[in-house]
Design an enzyme around this catalytic site. Structure first.
Site, PDB file in Angstrom:
ATOM      1  N   GLY A  32     -40.318  37.959  95.345  1.00 18.70           N
ATOM      2  CA  GLY A  32     -39.993  38.769  96.517  1.00 18.70           C
ATOM      3  C   GLY A  32     -41.167  39.575  97.020  1.00 18.70           C
ATOM      4  N   ALA A  52     -38.408  41.144  92.579  1.00 20.65           N
ATOM      5  CA  ALA A  52     -37.133  41.814  92.342  1.00 20.65           C
ATOM      6  C   ALA A  52     -37.124  42.495  90.981  1.00 20.65           C
ATOM      7  CB  ALA A  52     -35.985  40.808  92.432  1.00 20.65           C
ATOM      8  N   GLU A  77     -40.218  31.189  91.288  1.00 19.80           N
ATOM      9  CA  GLU A  77     -38.772  31.086  91.116  1.00 19.80           C
ATOM     10  C   GLU A  77     -38.314  29.797  90.450  1.00 19.80           C
ATOM     11  OE1 GLU A  77     -39.305  34.129  94.411  1.00 19.80           O
ATOM     12  OE2 GLU A  77     -40.276  32.267  93.776  1.00 19.80           O
TER      13      GLU A  77
END
Length: 304
Positions: free
Chosen positions: A157, A112, A180
């Protein structure tokens, strides 16, 4: 394969030629401003050389934000969804396989776009994740086989994007990670699920708990990528040639049955397999396959 028989120097020239083709054919006034777009691999008369004849039907979904290592934005996800919808509307006889790759070499997708993310409200972030999740489900659900060409970083992502494809190829520049947990969250667009289906519970936990990067060699060892090659795009084309020689309706049916195997009890999966098998028996491609085998020639499938 002709390309496999070339000497090392010639292969390098071919690879540079392929990459030049990718770069020069995606700089039209429309495509150069797009964050992502769909195009045929062969899109000019110059491409229609005899050695490329068996690549007809290869489609490319191109990631085109090289200055950000193809970081995912709201617009990029929307344009990818538009490309996937366009692909899904094409006849299976003309769109045979999808390659997901960067417009520039040595890149894939860095995840992202955190600069954009910092400007978004909580509700906007939620909408973005919903759209990303829907896009990956749509990518996963296309009728034709798909290959992610991971010629660079696939982070967060970006890794989830690669996991949405049927197959993955990587090389010397490949680095895959779901980092993450280092940012106080978890993968939010299918990473916990698709990675687990692909590499198993224990290895998925290890990669997500640690957030560590895994290179191309390591990714191939655990089945995260299908093929490691010094020339990933070349490898994807070689794999495409092998796949395109199979009947398109059979490939679509195989994809349906195999994908369902991860969620269905065995008996239900066997029933589904038989149903899609039976639908192929009266197709023109089935008869062509039998005829070609008898005549000892290459079958010419038409997706009928």
């Amino acid at each position: 394969m002709l390309l496999l028989a070339l000497t090392r120097p010639t292969r390098a020239v071919v690879q540079r030629g392929i990459r030049t083709l990718i770069t020069t054919t995606t700089t039209t006034s429309t495509d150069s401003t797009s964050h992502a777009y769909l195009r045929p691999y062969l899109q000019s008369k110059d491409d229609a050389q005899p050695e490329n004849e068996d690549l007809e039907g290869v489609m490319c979904l191109v990631l085109n934000r090289p200055e950000t290592k193809n970081a995912l934005t709201v617009r990029m996800v929307e344009e990818m969804r538009e490309g996937i919808a366009k692909l899904d509307s094409m006849p299976i006889s003309s769109a045979r396989i999808l390659l997901l790759h960067s417009s520039q070499p040595d890149l894939f997708c860095s995840g992202a776009d955190l600069r954009e993310r910092r400007t978004m409200s909580t509700s906007q972030v939620s909408s973005f994740l919903d759209s990303l999740r829907d896009m990956l489900r749509e990518l996963e659900g296309i009728k034709i086989p798909s290959i992610a060409v991971i010629d660079g970083y696939a982070l967060g992502g970006g890794a989830e994007l690669a996991l949405g494809c049927d197959l993955r190829v990587g090389g010397e520049n490949t680095k895959i990670a779901l980092p993450e947990t280092k940012l106080g969250i978890i993968p939010g667009a299918g990473g916990t699920q698709r990675l687990t289906h692909l590499v198993g519970v224990s290895k998925a936990k290890e990669l997500i708990y640690t957030g560590r990067h895994i290179d191309g060699v390591g990714a191939e060892c655990i089945g995260l990528i299908n093929t490691y090659s010094p020339q990933p795009f070349q490898s994807a084309l070689s794999l495409s040639r092998q796949i395109i020689s199979s009947a398109p309706l059979a490939l679509a049916s195989a994809k349906t049955a195999i994908t369902a195997a991860t969620r269905l009890p065995l008996e239900d999966g066997l029933d589904l397999e038989r149903r899609v098998y039976n639908k192929l028996l009266d197709t023109e491609d089935r008869q062509e396959g039998l005829k070609a085998f008898k005549e000892k020639r290459k079958a010419v499938f038409k997706g009928r």
